[in-house]
Design an enzyme around this catalytic site. Sequence first.
Site, PDB file in Angstrom:
ATOM      1  N   ARG A  73       3.665  -2.310 -63.793  1.00 20.33           N
ATOM      2  CA  ARG A  73       3.673  -2.871 -65.147  1.00 20.33           C
ATOM      3  C   ARG A  73       3.153  -1.847 -66.164  1.00 20.33           C
ATOM      4  O   ARG A  73       2.774  -2.196 -67.266  1.00 20.33           O
ATOM      5  CB  ARG A  73       2.848  -4.158 -65.192  1.00 20.33           C
ATOM      6  CG  ARG A  73       3.481  -5.300 -64.398  1.00 20.33           C
ATOM      7  CD  ARG A  73       2.910  -6.629 -64.793  1.00 20.33           C
ATOM      8  NE  ARG A  73       3.443  -7.718 -63.994  1.00 20.33           N
ATOM      9  CZ  ARG A  73       4.565  -8.367 -64.253  1.00 20.33           C
ATOM     10  NH1 ARG A  73       5.302  -8.026 -65.276  1.00 20.33           N
ATOM     11  NH2 ARG A  73       4.966  -9.360 -63.483  1.00 20.33           N
ATOM     12  N   GLY A 109      12.488  -6.947 -67.306  1.00 18.20           N
ATOM     13  CA  GLY A 109      12.504  -8.129 -68.173  1.00 18.20           C
ATOM     14  C   GLY A 109      12.134  -7.772 -69.605  1.00 18.20           C
ATOM     15  O   GLY A 109      12.357  -6.640 -70.063  1.00 18.20           O
ATOM     16  N   THR A 112       9.835  -4.731 -70.110  1.00 21.84           N
ATOM     17  CA  THR A 112      10.569  -3.480 -69.861  1.00 21.84           C
ATOM     18  C   THR A 112      11.449  -3.135 -71.061  1.00 21.84           C
ATOM     19  O   THR A 112      11.552  -1.965 -71.451  1.00 21.84           O
ATOM     20  CB  THR A 112      11.428  -3.629 -68.584  1.00 21.84           C
ATOM     21  OG1 THR A 112      10.546  -3.940 -67.509  1.00 21.84           O
ATOM     22  CG2 THR A 112      12.207  -2.365 -68.274  1.00 21.84           C
ATOM     23  N   ILE A 133      12.709 -13.560 -62.711  1.00 22.22           N
ATOM     24  CA  ILE A 133      12.793 -14.898 -62.111  1.00 22.22           C
ATOM     25  C   ILE A 133      12.521 -15.957 -63.180  1.00 22.22           C
ATOM     26  O   ILE A 133      12.743 -17.129 -62.958  1.00 22.22           O
ATOM     27  CB  ILE A 133      11.812 -15.082 -60.931  1.00 22.22           C
ATOM     28  CG1 ILE A 133      10.359 -15.008 -61.401  1.00 22.22           C
ATOM     29  CG2 ILE A 133      12.097 -14.104 -59.816  1.00 22.22           C
ATOM     30  CD1 ILE A 133       9.381 -15.637 -60.434  1.00 22.22           C
ATOM     31  N   ASP A 134      11.998 -15.531 -64.346  1.00 24.27           N
ATOM     32  CA  ASP A 134      11.567 -16.503 -65.363  1.00 24.27           C
ATOM     33  C   ASP A 134      12.720 -17.005 -66.239  1.00 24.27           C
ATOM     34  O   ASP A 134      12.577 -18.024 -66.913  1.00 24.27           O
ATOM     35  CB  ASP A 134      10.496 -15.868 -66.272  1.00 24.27           C
ATOM     36  CG  ASP A 134       9.289 -15.390 -65.500  1.00 24.27           C
ATOM     37  OD1 ASP A 134       9.039 -15.931 -64.419  1.00 24.27           O
ATOM     38  OD2 ASP A 134       8.601 -14.463 -65.980  1.00 24.27           O
ATOM     39  N   HIS A 178       5.859 -17.679 -66.168  1.00 30.20           N
ATOM     40  CA  HIS A 178       5.128 -17.068 -67.278  1.00 30.20           C
ATOM     41  C   HIS A 178       5.023 -18.058 -68.437  1.00 30.20           C
ATOM     42  O   HIS A 178       4.510 -19.148 -68.233  1.00 30.20           O
ATOM     43  CB  HIS A 178       5.793 -15.735 -67.662  1.00 30.20           C
ATOM     44  CG  HIS A 178       4.875 -14.840 -68.446  1.00 30.20           C
ATOM     45  ND1 HIS A 178       5.340 -14.006 -69.430  1.00 30.20           N
ATOM     46  CD2 HIS A 178       3.546 -14.664 -68.388  1.00 30.20           C
ATOM     47  CE1 HIS A 178       4.321 -13.344 -69.959  1.00 30.20           C
ATOM     48  NE2 HIS A 178       3.214 -13.734 -69.338  1.00 30.20           N
TER      49      HIS A 178
HETATM   50  O1  F6P Z   1       7.672 -12.248 -64.699  1.00 29.82           O
HETATM   51  C1  F6P Z   1       7.712 -12.610 -63.377  1.00 29.82           C
HETATM   52  C2  F6P Z   1       6.415 -13.192 -62.927  1.00 29.82           C
HETATM   53  O2  F6P Z   1       6.517 -13.500 -61.567  1.00 29.82           O
HETATM   54  C3  F6P Z   1       5.924 -14.387 -63.735  1.00 29.82           C
HETATM   55  O3  F6P Z   1       6.563 -15.584 -63.365  1.00 29.82           O
HETATM   56  C4  F6P Z   1       4.449 -14.353 -63.428  1.00 29.82           C
HETATM   57  O4  F6P Z   1       3.715 -14.961 -64.460  1.00 29.82           O
HETATM   58  C5  F6P Z   1       4.158 -12.889 -63.361  1.00 29.82           C
HETATM   59  O5  F6P Z   1       5.373 -12.250 -63.070  1.00 29.82           O
HETATM   60  C6  F6P Z   1       3.155 -12.484 -62.325  1.00 29.82           C
HETATM   61  O6  F6P Z   1       2.880 -11.136 -62.511  1.00 29.82           O
HETATM   62  P1  F6P Z   1       2.209 -10.152 -61.465  1.00 29.82           P
HETATM   63  O7  F6P Z   1       3.256  -9.779 -60.461  1.00 29.82           O
HETATM   64  O8  F6P Z   1       1.824  -8.982 -62.285  1.00 29.82           O
HETATM   65  O9  F6P Z   1       1.073 -10.891 -60.847  1.00 29.82           O
END
Ligand code: F6P
Length: 374
Positions: A73, A109, A112, A133-134, A178
Amino acid sequence: MKSIGILTSGGDCPGLNAAIRAVGKTALNKYGWTVVGFQNGFRGLMENRTVPLDSDALSGLLTVGGTILGTSRDKPHRMPVGGKVLDMTDAMVEVYKQNHLHALVCLGGGGTAKNAYRLVQKGLNIINLPKTIDNDIFGTDTSFGYDTALSIATEAVDRLHSTAHSHHRIVVVETMGHKVGWLALGAGIGGGADVVLIPEIPYDVDVVAEALRQRARRGKRFSIVAVAEGALSKKMAKELHELEKAAAKDKNGDAAKAKQKLAEWNSGRSDHTLKLAQKLEELTGLESRVTILGYVQRGGTPSPADRVLATRLGTACADFIAKETFGVLVATRGEDLTPVPLKDIVGKLKYVTDEHPMVRCARRIGICLGDEVP
Ligand code: F6P
């Protein structure tokens, strides 16, 4: 010979490898370009960590979950380096030039897209493909990853019925998503949940409890409550709105403090679903249990629909590069794939709206959305 780069950034999801394969195969076979992958998102671009994506590397990827390139990220303009957080955008521009890239494909997403747009502003040829996935990417009807996650979450809601029924319990199942409710709403409708709570429709816990009591009075002593991870009670929605408003104001110098408060508020709500289940047990007298689906929704092989979508997007992406169409997201619009300028979509989210057909149909079949007793 032209060379293009590919990176995957943000949360992983099923379909990323299928998309890498499709971009790569089209680039190699149709256009005769070379393809290089950067590892772990924008960090790999900054560190010039490359992987050659030749035909051997691109073989056998279609059904593989996750991303062979790795992801992160990390953001170009706020990159942790040697104990400091630095703007490394220019370093990335240098690496792009060192590799003599004609274009860089960023798979990711909304976050990005924002990062990719920073590189567009530095004059690089960037093209973005929608993965999440959101299902929250603005400007595109669909994104790969969502269909697979929806299948997993739907199966979970489905399977929870027999155990909830046997024990006469409320089962509260939390999906990812999210800040949006597409996964919970889709899995709730597809899996037959009785209550669906999503961030876009703040809920009243007394309304939810009454909907569950009403079911119990009709002889249904079990219920499934599908909750999006970002779901908010009316009170929480108000608090969040105030905090976001304060964090957006940069003028009086309090923005950093306000952002900190917002971050604290967000981390303070991490046990929201557990607390909700406890409250529902208290209000209804029905035993409650919680299931948090978490990362299982992002794991494993992509669904057929996601394999097809990722392959279509990947091949179209190479064709857009050949036509020198840059600074865009390749979006789906009905049956078509259309380039949408990144400047028009960055910073926006695709929310579930009140008038959306999925919301209307959920209400029609008697699903409680937390704002009124059906
Ligand atoms: O954006 C995809 C997602 O899986 C969201 O649904 C969730 O809030 C987030 O990423 C979790 O992020 P990480 O993988 O940084 O814990």
